[in-house]
Scaffold this motif. Structure first.
Motif, PDB file in Angstrom:
ATOM      1  N   THR A 226      17.201  21.606  -7.922  1.00 23.02           N
ATOM      2  CA  THR A 226      16.475  21.947  -9.464  1.00 23.02           C
ATOM      3  C   THR A 226      16.759  23.421  -9.681  1.00 23.02           C
ATOM      4  O   THR A 226      16.680  24.043 -10.965  1.00 23.02           O
ATOM      5  N   MET A 269      14.419  17.062 -14.657  1.00 21.78           N
ATOM      6  CA  MET A 269      14.395  17.152 -13.201  1.00 21.78           C
ATOM      7  C   MET A 269      12.951  17.465 -12.928  1.00 21.78           C
ATOM      8  O   MET A 269      12.451  16.097 -12.090  1.00 21.78           O
ATOM      9  N   MET A 273       9.879  14.482 -10.789  1.00 21.42           N
ATOM     10  CA  MET A 273       9.287  14.817  -9.992  1.00 21.42           C
ATOM     11  C   MET A 273       8.200  14.851  -9.349  1.00 21.42           C
ATOM     12  O   MET A 273       7.352  15.089  -9.123  1.00 21.42           O
ATOM     13  N   PRO A 355      15.708   8.406 -11.221  1.00 23.82           N
ATOM     14  CA  PRO A 355      16.124   9.941 -11.763  1.00 23.82           C
ATOM     15  C   PRO A 355      16.134  10.487 -10.786  1.00 23.82           C
ATOM     16  O   PRO A 355      17.226  11.698 -10.800  1.00 23.82           O
ATOM     17  N   ALA A 357      16.666  10.122  -7.171  1.00 27.74           N
ATOM     18  CA  ALA A 357      17.499   9.225  -6.118  1.00 27.74           C
ATOM     19  C   ALA A 357      19.047  10.558  -5.574  1.00 27.74           C
ATOM     20  O   ALA A 357      19.156  11.094  -6.660  1.00 27.74           O
ATOM     21  N   MET A 360      21.070  15.020  -6.380  1.00 30.21           N
ATOM     22  CA  MET A 360      21.211  16.312  -7.528  1.00 30.21           C
ATOM     23  C   MET A 360      21.713  14.600  -8.568  1.00 30.21           C
ATOM     24  O   MET A 360      21.418  13.949  -8.315  1.00 30.21           O
ATOM     25  N   ILE A 432      16.176  -0.471   5.078  1.00 32.65           N
ATOM     26  CA  ILE A 432      17.206  -0.232   5.725  1.00 32.65           C
ATOM     27  C   ILE A 432      16.509   1.713   5.984  1.00 32.65           C
ATOM     28  O   ILE A 432      16.819   2.795   4.799  1.00 32.65           O
TER      29      ILE A 432
END
Ligand code: NAP
Length: 475
Positions: A226, A269, A273, A355, A357, A360, A432
């Motif tokens: 960010t 970003m 978050m 958005p 994950a 970047m 996983i």
């Protein structure tokens, strides 16, 4: 063209060169805008990249023509050094290292702007041609360029693990930082009204360089993507200011586009978050992590590739949720093999894209596009979240924070309020990852301890490969 130019007298040559230069600048500006537009969708992103490259080539050619450059030696030397450093960086740095590579290119771009501003000041000072307006742009250019240079180097160091990634904090840190920035601004004000007070210039430069370091050290390595996007914005603004100083319209346009897009990206970003700018810049995120990670451990249901293959085979709807672990493992091609195996059996497979994950923006889109997974299978979080109740299997591939239900209800969690992918609403969840270690935010994930969650431990590339092989062998 050369023959035509040679037949003109010097005055006509200059007019002609300036007209060609202006035309290439207009072309470059249009191509930059189109590049940004096309880069916003995976389907047109390649075209966007090409438009940006052609635009940059046009801009360089336009500049070379319109500045009537007499000797090209220094330009060729600069070009060669840039290529020697840049080509290996582009070819050999892995995809997961893109954030630090971006930090380095911002550092160099910003350094260039600061150096051009400095050279301009010292060249024009004896000629008394520095007006207050010019000094305003020049001081901003140097201030933003210098702080972005050191700030980006610090960001690179943190992301590359050359510097401690944890936030380095001390008492009244923000007060000292603002005092430092305030002093730099005061120097700039002095220079704007009295350009001949040359003693202030190196002080301004030094304060800006130090401020760049101090701005970044209290920010955790995890927040660096960010911050890099924000530094991108500063570097763009610095280049735009340079455009005003040099009276170069294309630099003003390109710098403004860069500055605005970097800022918009940082805002996107932060929103994804659920964090504010102030929290990212001054919140020392990452310090809460250690205590949160020490939470009690609950038992989980471990599974194996064979069992997962059986579950997937009998499913009708599967949603794959990729995360940072898929990038680390470079598992995208194995994911493609699994996708092929399942779709061949008539299973509906979609990919849920969060958005933020990965590390970047667009990280997952790029990896899945590299594995040639059809774009229409990639569904944005808001569009797929309503589907999970009808989803038979949510297959989480190296994602952690973006599927952590604590974000919905745990007010003490550092990710509280962050929108997440509703993997926990699926009938069965297969997650996983290699261990029970936390992800980016450093916190436990209650998704893994749900009754309907099965943990498939291992490197994502290996275990997905094993599941795909089980399915292939079963045919
Ligand atoms: P994450 O929360 O960082 O979790 C990644 C998981 O991948 C880890 O739990 C790790 O567990 C697993 N992993 C690592 N290597 C693996 C491998 N080789 N094979 C299998 N699993 C592996 O990732 P995320 O869910 O994608 O979330 C992204 C986070 O980054 C969010 O918190 C977001 O806010 C933050 N962030 C993103 C951006 C952006 O632009 N995308 C920018 C800034 C911050 P093990 O170690 O147990 O394997």
């Amino acid at each position: 063209m050369i023959a035509l130019l040679a037949s003109l007298d010097p005055g006509e040559q200059a007019t002609f060169a300036s007209a060609i230069g202006t035309a290439t600048y207009v072309l470059a500006a249009v191509l930059f805008v189109l590049a940004l537009k096309w880069l916003s969708s995976p389907a047109t992103a390649r075209r966007g990249n090409l438009a940006g490259e052609i635009g940059m080539a046009a801009a360089i050619i336009g500049a070379l023509i319109s500045y009537h450059i007499l000797t090209y030696e220094w330009i060729i030397i600069g070009f060669a050094i840039g290529a020697i450093l840049g080509v290996p960086m582009a070819v050999w740095m892995p995809m997961t290292a893109v954030p630090q590579r971006t930090a380095l290119s911002h550092a160099f771009g910003a350094l260039a702007a600061a150096l051009v501003g400095t050279a301009h000041y010292y060249l024009e000072l004896p000629e008394h041609s520095l007006t207050s307006v010019k000094m305003f742009f020049l001081c901003l250019e140097v201030l933003l360029g210098a702080l972005t240079f050191t700030g980006s180097l610090m960001a690179f160091g943190k992301l590359q693990d050359l510097l401690p990634t944890r936030p380095l904090t001390y008492k009244n840190q923000n007060v000292y930082n603002f005092a430092l920035l305030g002093s730099a601004v005061l120097c700039a004000v002095g220079l704007i009204f009295h350009p001949q007070w040359y003693a202030l210039f190196p002080i301004l430069l030094l304060l800006a360089l130090v401020f760049g370091v101090l701005l970044i050290i209290p920010i955790g390595g995890a927040d660096m993507p960010t911050v890099i996007s924000l530094l991108n914005s500063y570097a763009g603004l610095s280049a735009s200011m340079m455009g005003f100083v040099l009276s170069n319209k294309l630099l003003i346009i390109a710098g403004a586009l860069d500055g605005a897009s970097g800022l918009i990206l940082s805002i996107i970003m932060c929103k994804a978050m659920n964090r504010s700018f102030a929290n990212v810049l001054f919140g020392a995120f990452g310090q809460i992590q250690a205590s949160a990670a020490a939470a009690e451990k609950k038992s989980v249901h471990a599974t194996n590739a064979e069992e997962v293959a059986q579950i997937l085979e009998t499913a009708q709807k599967v949603v794959i949720i990729p995360g940072y672990g898929m990038a680390v493992a470079q598992a995208q091609h194995k994911v493609r093999e699994l996708y092929d195996q399942l779709t061949r059996r008539g299973v509906e497979v979609k990919f849920a894209i969060h958005p933020v994950a990965g590390r970047m923006p667009g990280h997952m889109n790029v990896l899945l596009a590299e594995a040639e997974i059809p774009y229409d299978r990639l569904v944005e979080m808001d569009d797929i979240n309503g589907d999970f109740q009808q989803t038979d299997v949510a297959l989480v591939v190296g994602a952690n924070d973006v599927v952590n239900p604590a974000a919905r209800h745990d007010k003490s969690s550092p990710i509280y309020g962050m929108p997440i992918i509703n993997a926990d609403k699926a009938k069965t969840v297969v997650a996983i990852k290699r261990s029970m270690n936390p992800g980016f935010a450093g916190i436990d994930n209650e998704l893994y301890t749900l009754d309907r969650t099965l943990m498939l431990f291992g490197d994502a590339k290996q275990v997905i490969g094993a599941v795909a092989k089980e399915l292939a062998d079963a045919r």
